[in-house]
Design an enzyme around this catalytic site. Structure first.
Site, mmCIF file in Angstrom:
data_model
loop_
_atom_site.group_PDB
_atom_site.id
_atom_site.type_symbol
_atom_site.label_atom_id
_atom_site.label_comp_id
_atom_site.label_asym_id
_atom_site.label_seq_id
_atom_site.Cartn_x
_atom_site.Cartn_y
_atom_site.Cartn_z
ATOM 1 N N GLN A 593 3.023 -4.361 -4.796
ATOM 2 C CA GLN A 593 1.904 -4.583 -5.867
ATOM 3 C C GLN A 593 0.902 -5.638 -5.315
ATOM 4 O OE1 GLN A 593 3.581 -5.023 -10.056
ATOM 5 N NE2 GLN A 593 2.729 -7.048 -9.707
ATOM 6 N N SER A 596 -1.621 -10.559 -7.509
ATOM 7 C CA SER A 596 -2.039 -11.917 -7.114
ATOM 8 C C SER A 596 -2.838 -12.277 -6.116
ATOM 9 C CB SER A 596 -0.489 -12.727 -7.068
ATOM 10 O OG SER A 596 0.253 -12.619 -8.194
ATOM 11 N N SER A 628 5.618 -9.137 -2.784
ATOM 12 C CA SER A 628 6.947 -8.864 -2.439
ATOM 13 C C SER A 628 7.081 -7.445 -1.564
ATOM 14 C CB SER A 628 7.993 -8.774 -3.515
ATOM 15 O OG SER A 628 7.778 -9.933 -4.217
ATOM 16 N N GLU A 711 7.473 -4.346 -15.260
ATOM 17 C CA GLU A 711 7.845 -5.496 -14.318
ATOM 18 C C GLU A 711 8.793 -6.492 -15.134
ATOM 19 O OE1 GLU A 711 6.353 -8.790 -11.263
ATOM 20 O OE2 GLU A 711 4.962 -7.905 -12.391
ATOM 21 N N GLU A 826 6.564 -20.012 -18.990
ATOM 22 C CA GLU A 826 5.611 -20.465 -19.804
ATOM 23 C C GLU A 826 4.828 -19.531 -20.365
ATOM 24 O OE1 GLU A 826 7.464 -23.549 -17.798
ATOM 25 O OE2 GLU A 826 6.334 -21.782 -17.040
#
Length: 841
Positions: A593, A596, A628, A711, A826
């Site tokens: 994926q 990021s 990953s 995910e 968070e």
């Protein structure tokens, strides 16, 4: 997610909530007495009227434990002490309107439970005029009306025995709430612990005063005991055995359970009981008491002289100690019950009430956060407040899941009942205390005042938390050493045709293990639509999983493909599905994926990777990081900005990138564990043909949310770090280590919570309900559970934590993969607060 998944159970929850809101108002529990307990000080004209009315209509000093001029009464000094104590904690005078059922608050799961809940609403409206939940008083006229209604129905302490049973208790018993779980043969309604849990949760949410919880707990223990024959008619104080007591409970007798502090000595004459018990909830009001003394259980009708009233922490119901001196228990009074059934009967009502307390704390906190304004904004728009509110939701889900699972365990084996009961005690009861404290913290100073209802719920949670004994972590750990909770959804007779269809394929795997065999049979992803899967619904998936497990065959996974393929199935073109879905299921294609970036982690919409349109496709330039398994993948799903002038979320497109293409460079990143499982990926003028754009240009953000949702769902499914298996490994070396057993209990509790939330999610889908918070709640709880479990493993290692052998420390060092992956804790708390609780952005 609501506990009430079926329509009938939702109806039952709504019915109980409605009755409680009408008959057991909450707002004034001290008959208008303000200031200090017992001071008699009233703070307003309305409250003065209320105090006077309560004093005239419901004197409390002589209504407990048969106090008065009856034989066996306590001394005058004790009566004065009791009167002073009872005066400030007796009547529940007025309702906080708006304590009606919010969607998702009910504790019911089946259709039958939903119907039962709604039935109560028809008998009693849920919302009374007046206050908003957890806030200031209603207008004076409404408050007087509410107070008068409460006094008419009786105070929390006016519930001793006929003819002294309060009007409130009589109204409750006439409705049949007290006997819902009792057998029809004794006058009950023949339901079970699950239905009792539904009602008790709502009564806890509305702070129903008096002897309800102690009574139904005592009667639940008797209902779970071995049947006994009633005795011949004789004096009640001598002849009350389990059969008579159960019939009396069905007829409306009040009760309590005494668990600790008494000694039992076996003699030729029978069992002699001595000692003074620990405080027991509702004991001062109990007509019948179910007592445990060491290994025996018995039933008795207490004399007033045997009761020692105590100043109750819970202001809405009594507490007392039982003092027995050379008390001979006849054979007829003994209760024959297995320890496992007794534990379950004790745990279910308490856990259900704990869930109700958590539910009120959540409603109160959220309402306050929405309406309280500071710095020109509702405080609910501040992230710190949002996270506190989301934390209370977690407590509610933990308590609700544990109470529900314990209630349904009534139909399971004794070993399963013991495990579920231990989990309910360990998980649900402390959650109510934690939720109450979190609610007060969010309310601020107003929540710390005597005027606000928060302390009433807090006090009840504290009294409830120890009512069954000390924390049960070690008990849970001891049981979990050899037993695992059966959370199987499917019954053996479910889907026989499906079982016959897949059996030859799975049997073939014993001699020819191959994921291709499973993929071709639709078993690599049976929930996918045909021809890729079997279009299996939740029940069919459960049956398939059971058949895999029965043969010891692990179900296959496509790893990152678990997140990618659902997006292609929904948004991909037929050609893309043909090229990628089945090859991935067969193991021929592996994915990563490419989301990021160095400057775009949680704030993914700020990504800077560009895709420029060229003849026949796109040129992509940029850098991705924390990817990953990119070093093992064949393809990656990539988000790139295709319209730099559009708003951040609207100018992004979703591409499929061949990692073997020219311009793609994959560089492994070494982690703190010493391993290299994620990577940075450089995209230098990489050409992507038009056919590998998924969906329309600039629609990538919508597609990405599908991938991210999958995910988060998958990352919340299991504990990859800090699992109970690691603690079991340590216990093999020292099987009786008390710290390790307690740690095992805590770890198993977290795993059971996660598994139960998952099971309830499946049942919610079967019932067609909106899952609401399920995915984010499971993701957050999974991450927290793995962090806490991993920390406990390290603590148990002691000096061995200096060694990397056995992999325990390395397992701990791998935590960031779950703490960050799929969205940080968070971020998930913010999602819960805004999208589930509706707090402002």
């Amino acid at each position: 997610m609501p506990i009430a998944l079926s329509e009938e159970h939702r109806d039952l929850a709504a019915s109980a909530a409605g009755w409680a809101a009408r008959h057991a108002p909450v707002a004034e529990t001290r008959a208008g007495l303000g200031g200090q307990p017992g001071s008699g000080k009233v703070l307003s004209e309305e409250r003065g009227d209320l105090a006077a009315s309560a004093a005239r209509s419901a004197p409390v000093a002589g209504t407990r434990a048969g106090l008065g001029d009856e034989p066996g009464t306590v001394s005058s000094e004790e009566r004065r002490d009791l009167a002073a104590s009872a005066a400030w904690r007796a009547p529940i005078a007025e309702t906080r309107a708006g304590l009606d059922s919010q969607p998702g608050s009910g504790k019911v799961l089946s259709d039958e439970h939903g119907d039962l809940a709604e039935s109560a609403v028809r008998h009693a409206p849920i919302v009374e005029p007046g206050d908003q939940p957890g806030f200031g008083p209603a207008p004076a006229e409404e408050r007087r009306d509410s107070a008068e209604s409460a006094v008419r129905h009786g105070s929390a302490v006016e519930t001793r025995a006929e003819p002294g049973r309060s009007d409130f208790w009589k109204a409750l018993t006439e409705q049949g709430w007290h006997s819902l779980h009792l057998p029809e043969s004794v006058g009950g309604q023949g339901a079970g612990l699950l239905e009792l849990a539904v009602v008790t949760e709502q009564f806890g949410r509305h702070l129903v005063p008096g002897p309800f919880l102690p009574t139904v707990t005592a009667s639940a223990v008797l209902a779970a005991a071995e049947p006994s024959e009633p005795s011949e008619p004789s004096e009640p104080t001598e002849s009350t055995g389990p059969a008579e007591a159960l019939a009396a409970f069905a007829a409306g007798a009040t009760g309590a359970v005494v668990l600790d502090g008494l000694r039992a000595t076996n003699t030729a004459e029978g069992w002699y009981i001595n000692g003074t018990s620990c405080p027991a909830l509702g004991l001062a009001d109990a007509e019948i008491v179910v007592v445990r003394a060491h290994q025996i259980w018995f039933v008795l009708r207490p004399e007033p002289s045997q009761l020692i009233p105590v100043e109750a922490v819970d202001l809405t119901r009594s507490a007392a100690r039982l003092k027995l001196e050379n008390f001979l228990v006849s054979q007829h009074n003994l209760i024959e019950i297995s320890p496992e059934r007794a534990e379950l009967a004790l745990a279910v009502p308490a856990a259900a009430e704990a869930a109700g307390l958590c539910s009120w704390a959540l409603d109160c906190a959220v309402d306050h956060a929405r309406t309280r304004v500071q710095f020109g904004r509702p405080i609910g728009s501040f992230q710190a407040v949002q996270h506190q509110a989301a934390g209370i939701l977690l407590y509610r889900e933990i308590a609700t899941a544990a109470a529900w699972d314990a209630a349904r365990a009534e139909q399971h084996s004794l070993a399963q009942q013991a495990l579920a009961a231990a989990q309910a005690r360990h998980a649900a009861l402390p959650a109510a205390v934690d939720a109450s404290v979190a609610c007060v913290r969010l309310l601020g100073a107003i929540g710390f005042t005597w005027e606000h209802d928060a302390h009433l719920y807090w006090r009840r949670a504290v009294a409830l938390s120890g009512s069954l004994g000390r924390p049960a972590a070690r008990n849970l750990g001891e049981r979990a050493r050899t037993i695992t909770r059966d959370l199987t959804l499917a019954r053996p007779d479910d889907c026989p045709e499906l079982r016959s269809q897949i059996a030859p394929v799975l049997d073939r795997m014993a001699t020819e293990p191959s994921v291709r065999v499973l993929a071709d049979a639709g078993l690599a992803a049976p929930h996918y639509p045909k021809p890729y899967g079997l279009d299996a619904g939740p029940l069919e998936q459960a049956v398939i999983a059971e058949e895999f497990e029965r043969r010891g065959i692990p179900q296959p996974t496509t790893v990152i493909g678990e997140w990618v393929l659902p997006t292609l199935l929904v948004h991909g073109s037929p050609e893309q599905r043909e090229r990628f879905v089945m090859p991935t299921l067969r193991g021929d294609v592996r994915w990563c994926q490419l989301f990021s970036e160095p400057g775009a982690g949680s704030d993914l919409a700020s990504l800077t990777t560009r895709a420029t349109k060229v003849d026949g496709g796109w040129r992509i330039n940029g850098q991705k990081v924390w990817t990953s398994l990119a070093h093992e993948a064949h393809w990656g799903v990539c988000l790139a900005r295709t319209d730099p002038d559009a708003p951040r979320h609207r100018g992004i497109s979703y591409f499929l990138v061949d990692l073997a293409a020219e311009g793609v460079t994959v560089r492994p990143i070494k982690q703190a564990t010493g391993r290299s499982e994620f990577n940075e990926v450089f995209l230098d003028d990489v050409f992507v043909p038009d056919r590998d754009l998924v969906g329309e240009p600039n629609s990538g953000w919508r597609l990405a949310t599908t991938t991210l949702a999958n995910e988060r769902h998958n990352m919340g499914a299991t504990l990859a770090h800090g699992s109970s298996d690691r603690i079991r490994q340590l216990l093999r070396e020292n099987p009786d280590d008390p710290e390790a057993l307690s740690a095992l209990g805590r770890c198993v509790s977290r795993e059971l919570t996660l598994a139960t939330l998952g099971l309830r999610g499946v049942l919610a889908r079967l019932a067609g309900l909106d899952l609401g918070a399920e995915v984010s709640v499971r993701k957050v709880f999974s991450a927290l559970a793995q962090q806490e479990g991993s920390r406990e493993v390290i603590a148990l290692l002691g000096p061995d934590s200096a060694s990397a052998e056995d992999g325990h420390v390395v397992d701990h060092l791998g935590l960031p993969a779950v703490l960050f992956g799929g969205g940080t804790i968070e971020i998930q708390l913010t999602v819960i607060a805004q999208r589930v609780l509706g707090l402002p952005r």
